[in-house]
Design a protein around this motif. Structure first.
Motif, mmCIF file in Angstrom:
data_model
loop_
_atom_site.group_PDB
_atom_site.id
_atom_site.type_symbol
_atom_site.label_atom_id
_atom_site.label_comp_id
_atom_site.label_asym_id
_atom_site.label_seq_id
_atom_site.Cartn_x
_atom_site.Cartn_y
_atom_site.Cartn_z
ATOM 1 N N GLY A 115 0.845 -1.190 0.000
ATOM 2 C CA GLY A 115 0.000 0.000 0.000
ATOM 3 C C GLY A 115 0.878 1.236 0.000
ATOM 4 O O GLY A 115 2.111 1.133 -0.086
ATOM 5 N N LYS A 116 0.229 2.414 0.112
ATOM 6 C CA LYS A 116 1.020 3.643 0.190
ATOM 7 C C LYS A 116 1.686 3.727 1.548
ATOM 8 O O LYS A 116 2.769 4.263 1.689
ATOM 9 N N ASN A 117 0.985 3.210 2.569
ATOM 10 C CA ASN A 117 1.523 3.258 3.928
ATOM 11 C C ASN A 117 1.575 1.831 4.488
ATOM 12 O O ASN A 117 0.601 1.329 5.030
ATOM 13 N N GLN A 155 -3.385 2.308 -6.465
ATOM 14 C CA GLN A 155 -2.649 2.170 -5.205
ATOM 15 C C GLN A 155 -3.605 2.397 -4.070
ATOM 16 O O GLN A 155 -4.400 3.340 -4.092
ATOM 17 N N THR A 156 -3.549 1.544 -3.057
ATOM 18 C CA THR A 156 -4.405 1.731 -1.882
ATOM 19 C C THR A 156 -3.552 2.243 -0.729
ATOM 20 O O THR A 156 -2.326 2.087 -0.747
ATOM 21 N N GLU A 157 -4.187 2.823 0.251
ATOM 22 C CA GLU A 157 -3.467 3.305 1.447
ATOM 23 C C GLU A 157 -2.787 2.134 2.140
ATOM 24 O O GLU A 157 -1.609 2.165 2.430
ATOM 25 N N ARG A 158 -3.611 1.135 2.435
ATOM 26 C CA ARG A 158 -3.120 -0.021 3.193
ATOM 27 C C ARG A 158 -2.731 -1.153 2.241
ATOM 28 O O ARG A 158 -3.304 -1.272 1.163
ATOM 29 N N ASN A 169 -8.546 1.757 1.782
ATOM 30 C CA ASN A 169 -8.299 3.199 1.679
ATOM 31 C C ASN A 169 -8.675 3.952 2.958
ATOM 32 O O ASN A 169 -8.563 5.167 3.010
ATOM 33 N N GLU A 170 -9.108 3.201 3.967
ATOM 34 C CA GLU A 170 -9.373 3.859 5.247
ATOM 35 C C GLU A 170 -8.060 4.193 5.934
ATOM 36 O O GLU A 170 -7.109 3.404 5.884
ATOM 37 N N GLN A 171 -8.041 5.323 6.573
ATOM 38 C CA GLN A 171 -6.802 5.753 7.251
ATOM 39 C C GLN A 171 -6.568 4.927 8.499
ATOM 40 O O GLN A 171 -7.471 4.574 9.191
#
Ligand code: GLV
Ligand code: MN
Ligand code: MN
Length: 413
Positions: free
Chosen positions: A72-74, A117-120, A411-413
């Motif tokens: 993910g991005k993070n 791209q997803t956050e997670r 995509n949830e933070q």
């Protein structure tokens, strides 16, 4: 890109399922891919090859669970996990389990080719020995991963021919180096066929189970006295098979007797020496009791156990009872269940809030992470049979719901 417009490739999902269905294909159109057999190995090899094509980080753990992680991005955030199982019942169908694995693979392929791209991170998983028909109990490797079952207990399980789980895992080359140990997950999804008739009866495309019934498994061993069937008078016999026959009917009558929500089944029996002209002296049979109410299922078991003991005494057939396995009913994460329903609606599919009578790795995952499942209809409500069928259109619909649930969670933070 407009993520809302993203859809899986239904044709490619169909092709993956058809390719997998060749491995262990049975003449009547089903599959026999019992866990840790050569067929299971071949299907795993193909799965791993497909994971490699997506540049996933592949991990195989000491239970043979296969994970593929899409960054993910993070990557410090707990990932979202999705998958099911590749193994099947003896003479099982082409959809049970494998749909959830191929459905997740298809969702990842869709993200890959669209450069999303997803956050997670998102992790795809194949859990070893979901079915439990070769090595009881079921869902054993998600159970170990979640910390509910012991690894060495699992390694020591034996099949009907005396083969050991741990040795078979090693033999097929899937005893991996990574510990089978939970780590934080943001969410777990499992996409599966319904395996029952409710969606079809109600004319709905997507099922969102509020949870899974409890599963309680027991193993019964009876000892009788073998003898020549001709000269031995009927009185004074200790016929272990007749004792089992009486007990099996008690199990069948149990849900009616107890009332409430319950099913009870004897599905497996071994009779020895299994000769038409020898009185049977050794029996093993299984009992499966399921309910939304764990206490009710245990009460039912206590009731039928009393009957078993009385029958064994009356027939002079000593009984040994093993309380093999219990997994509690699993009420899923309400927010995720609602997400499945809402996502189906947004995509234009009809949906049903229901209950899962079938067991799934999601039961154990629900103990450690917010969990939900996505169901699609089983034609005629048939499953664990070679004629198990789901339309390709419904497979695609469920795949789209999974894709969009994964996107929202990842995509949830
Ligand atoms: C798993 O396949 C079950 O027994 O429901
Ligand atoms: Mn399954
Ligand atoms: Mn199954």
């Amino acid at each position: 890109m407009d993520l809302k417009a993203l859809r899986i490739n239904g044709k490619r999902l169909q092709q993956s399922l058809e390719e997998m269905a060749k491995i262990g294909a049975t003449p009547a159109g089903g599959v026999q891919r019992l866990t840790l057999t050569d067929e299971d190995k071949r299907a795993r090899d193909l799965f791993v090859q497909w994971l490699k094509e997506l540049d996933l980080e592949i991990t195989i753990d000491e239970m043979g669970n296969i994970f593929g992680k899409r960054a993910g991005k993070n990557n410090a955030l707990p990932p979202v996990m999705s998958g099911s199982h590749i193994d099947s019942q003896p003479k099982g169908g082409r959809f049970d389990g494998i749909l959830g694995v191929m459905g997740t693979l298809e969702a990842l392929r869709t993200l890959h080719e669209n450069d999303v791209q997803t956050e997670r991170p998102i992790v795809i998983v194949d859990w070893t020995n979901e079915e439990g028909s070769r090595f009881a109990p079921a869902m054993v490797s998600s159970g170990v991963w979640a910390g509910a079952l012991d690894r060495d207990y699992a390694y020591g399980l034996t099949d009907i021919n005396g083969f050991k789980f741990g040795e078979e895992l090693e033999r097929i080359g899937y005893k991996g180096p990574a510990p089978a140990k939970k780590h934080p997950l943001h969410a777990y999804y499992e996409y599966h066929i319904e395996q029952g008739p409710m969606l079809e009866r109600q004319g709905k495309t997507i099922g969102a189970p509020k949870g899974i019934l409890c599963l309680h498994w027991y193993d019964i061993y009876l000892t009788g006295e073998a003898n020549q069937v001709g000269p031995t008078p009927m009185e004074g016999r200790h016929d272990a098979l007749c004792a089992a026959a009486e007990m099996i009917l008690k199990v069948n009558q149990l849900p009616d007797k107890m009332g409430g929500n319950m099913v009870a089944t004897v599905g497996e029996i071994q009779n020895y020496p299994n000769s038409r002209n020898i009185i049977p002296d050794r029996i093993h049979f299984t009992v499966d009791i399921r309910s939304w109410d764990d206490e009710h299922a245990i009460k039912a078991w206590e009731d039928v156990k009393t009957d078993f003991n009385a029958i064994a005494r009356r027939r002079g057939c000593p009984i040994k009872i093993e309380e093999t396995w219990r997994v509690e009913h699993s009420p899923f994460d309400e927010k995720l269940v609602q997400r499945v329903l809402k996502t189906a609606e947004n995509l234009g599919y009809s949906a049903l809030h229901m209950v899962s009578g079938a067991g799934h790795d999601a039961s154990y995952m629900n103990q450690i992470a917010p969990t939900a499942m996505i169901f699609v209809p089983s034609i005629g409500g048939r499953s664990h049979v070679e004629v198990e069928e789901t339309t390709w259109e419904d497979c695609e619909a469920g795949g789209n719901v999974l894709l969009h649930c994964l996107l929202q969670s990842a995509n949830e933070q």
